[in-house]
Design a protein around this motif. Structure first.
Motif, PDB file in Angstrom:
ATOM      1  N   PHE A  96      22.787   8.927  62.607  1.00  0.00           N
ATOM      2  CA  PHE A  96      22.488   7.240  63.604  1.00  0.00           C
ATOM      3  C   PHE A  96      21.676   7.967  64.246  1.00  0.00           C
ATOM      4  CE2 PHE A  96      26.693   6.656  61.490  1.00  0.00           C
ATOM      5  CZ  PHE A  96      26.294   5.396  61.684  1.00  0.00           C
ATOM      6  N   PRO A  97      20.857   7.290  65.444  1.00  0.00           N
ATOM      7  CA  PRO A  97      19.823   7.999  66.770  1.00  0.00           C
ATOM      8  C   PRO A  97      20.433   8.656  67.392  1.00  0.00           C
ATOM      9  CG  PRO A  97      20.717   5.442  66.759  1.00  0.00           C
ATOM     10  CD  PRO A  97      21.682   5.877  65.429  1.00  0.00           C
ATOM     11  N   ASN A  98      20.187   9.708  68.216  1.00  0.00           N
ATOM     12  CA  ASN A  98      20.680  10.478  68.830  1.00  0.00           C
ATOM     13  C   ASN A  98      20.959  10.877  70.586  1.00  0.00           C
ATOM     14  OD1 ASN A  98      20.453  12.190  66.475  1.00  0.00           O
ATOM     15  ND2 ASN A  98      18.398  12.876  67.170  1.00  0.00           N
ATOM     16  N   ASN A  99      21.216   9.678  70.504  1.00  0.00           N
ATOM     17  CA  ASN A  99      21.528   9.404  71.867  1.00  0.00           C
ATOM     18  C   ASN A  99      22.822   7.664  72.407  1.00  0.00           C
ATOM     19  OD1 ASN A  99      19.867   6.817  73.420  1.00  0.00           O
ATOM     20  ND2 ASN A  99      18.827   8.589  72.734  1.00  0.00           N
ATOM     21  N   ILE A 100      23.692   8.440  72.818  1.00  0.00           N
ATOM     22  CA  ILE A 100      24.405   6.892  73.596  1.00  0.00           C
ATOM     23  C   ILE A 100      23.605   5.607  72.984  1.00  0.00           C
ATOM     24  CG2 ILE A 100      26.507   5.989  75.545  1.00  0.00           C
ATOM     25  CD1 ILE A 100      26.919   9.381  75.484  1.00  0.00           C
ATOM     26  N   SER A 101      22.488   5.306  74.082  1.00  0.00           N
ATOM     27  CA  SER A 101      22.453   4.285  74.128  1.00  0.00           C
ATOM     28  C   SER A 101      21.464   3.557  73.231  1.00  0.00           C
ATOM     29  CB  SER A 101      21.182   4.428  75.153  1.00  0.00           C
ATOM     30  OG  SER A 101      20.943   3.101  75.563  1.00  0.00           O
ATOM     31  N   ASP A 102      21.084   4.181  72.474  1.00  0.00           N
ATOM     32  CA  ASP A 102      20.038   4.599  71.219  1.00  0.00           C
ATOM     33  C   ASP A 102      21.427   3.839  70.345  1.00  0.00           C
ATOM     34  OD1 ASP A 102      18.039   4.203  72.168  1.00  0.00           O
ATOM     35  OD2 ASP A 102      16.698   5.738  71.297  1.00  0.00           O
ATOM     36  N   VAL A 103      22.834   4.937  70.193  1.00  0.00           N
ATOM     37  CA  VAL A 103      23.565   4.471  69.441  1.00  0.00           C
ATOM     38  C   VAL A 103      24.012   3.018  69.035  1.00  0.00           C
ATOM     39  CG1 VAL A 103      25.936   4.699  68.742  1.00  0.00           C
ATOM     40  CG2 VAL A 103      24.293   6.725  68.560  1.00  0.00           C
ATOM     41  N   ILE A 104      24.702   2.388  70.267  1.00  0.00           N
ATOM     42  CA  ILE A 104      24.924   1.640  71.021  1.00  0.00           C
ATOM     43  C   ILE A 104      24.253  -0.016  70.621  1.00  0.00           C
ATOM     44  CG2 ILE A 104      26.290  -0.131  73.032  1.00  0.00           C
ATOM     45  CD1 ILE A 104      27.020   2.400  74.052  1.00  0.00           C
ATOM     46  N   TYR A 105      22.983   0.316  71.211  1.00  0.00           N
ATOM     47  CA  TYR A 105      21.646  -0.947  70.535  1.00  0.00           C
ATOM     48  C   TYR A 105      21.228  -0.544  69.135  1.00  0.00           C
ATOM     49  CZ  TYR A 105      22.624  -1.807  75.420  1.00  0.00           C
ATOM     50  OH  TYR A 105      22.936  -2.304  76.854  1.00  0.00           O
ATOM     51  N   GLU A 106      21.179   0.243  68.196  1.00  0.00           N
ATOM     52  CA  GLU A 106      21.061  -0.113  67.304  1.00  0.00           C
ATOM     53  C   GLU A 106      21.136  -1.531  66.877  1.00  0.00           C
ATOM     54  OE1 GLU A 106      20.700   3.139  63.305  1.00  0.00           O
ATOM     55  OE2 GLU A 106      23.199   2.669  64.354  1.00  0.00           O
ATOM     56  N   LYS A 107      20.302  -1.792  65.904  1.00  0.00           N
ATOM     57  CA  LYS A 107      20.696  -2.782  64.871  1.00  0.00           C
ATOM     58  C   LYS A 107      21.024  -2.878  63.695  1.00  0.00           C
ATOM     59  CE  LYS A 107      18.462  -6.831  67.621  1.00  0.00           C
ATOM     60  NZ  LYS A 107      17.041  -7.857  66.895  1.00  0.00           N
ATOM     61  N   VAL A 108      21.409  -3.768  62.941  1.00  0.00           N
ATOM     62  CA  VAL A 108      21.409  -3.327  61.126  1.00  0.00           C
ATOM     63  C   VAL A 108      21.052  -5.155  60.866  1.00  0.00           C
ATOM     64  CG1 VAL A 108      23.296  -2.661  59.399  1.00  0.00           C
ATOM     65  CG2 VAL A 108      23.454  -1.551  61.732  1.00  0.00           C
ATOM     66  N   GLY A 109      19.778  -4.907  60.364  1.00  0.00           N
ATOM     67  CA  GLY A 109      19.501  -6.208  59.752  1.00  0.00           C
ATOM     68  C   GLY A 109      19.338  -7.006  60.998  1.00  0.00           C
TER      69      GLY A 109
END
Length: 177
Positions: A96-109
């Motif tokens: 997963f991404p390496n910071n809280i914001s990027d994890v929360i806003y990660e898109k899957v498809g």
């Protein structure tokens, strides 16, 4: 040599935490000592700093608390801490991404990984309990068996998520790796 140091520090910290939890003794944290969940992955400095009493941005704490509020509304305090822990475990995972914001806003498809981002519930303010749960998750040595997924089995429609190994059930959520 650096990997050996990381592994030694991780083993020492884990041993002290275990001894402390078994005996009720609280050990002072070494302010500059690193904490390594995965010694082969670069350390996320934000998580490292917060673990040793320094600073994760207020914006990331607030974002995580709003996610916890939206994902675990109506769940117990323990469930809220667990949801925050999953996000932190994702930050620490190479998947997963390496910071809280990027994890929360990660898109899957074509959708976001967390439904409150998709349906905009994350824009609502966090409760005091969600804020407290985030603080506990950040500073707690309990990583929930490194769970990186959670779902409600009563409403989950994705068969893939049901294939993940369950490590704990809290309230209406299943936590998995």
């Amino acid at each position: 040599m650096n990997n050996i140091y990381k592994k030694l520090v991780a083993a020492t910290v884990a041993t002290l935490v275990f001894i402390g939890t078994q005996s009720g003794v609280t050990f002072a944290k070494e302010p500059d000592a690193p904490a390594f969940e995965n010694p082969d992955k670069p350390v996320n400095e934000e998580i490292l700093k917060e673990t040793f009493g320094k600073h994760i941005s207020n914006e990331e704490k607030d974002l995580l608390a709003r996610l916890v509020e939206a994902e675990a509304k109506g769940e117990s305090y323990e469930g809220k801490v667990a949801v925050a822990t999953v996000v932190l475990n994702r930050v620490d995972s190479s998947e997963f991404p390496n910071n809280i914001s990027d994890v929360i806003y990660e898109k899957v498809g074509h959708a976001y990984a967390f439904s409150p981002v998709q349906n905009r519930e994350i824009e609502q303010p966090a409760s005091e309990e969600a804020i407290k749960a985030v603080k506990e998750a950040i500073t707690s040595p309990d990583r929930l068996n490194h769970a990186i997924y959670f779902y409600n089995p009563d409403i989950a429609t994705d068969d893939w998520i049901r294939s993940r190994q369950i490590v704990k059930t809290i309230d209406n959520h299943v936590f998995a790796i």
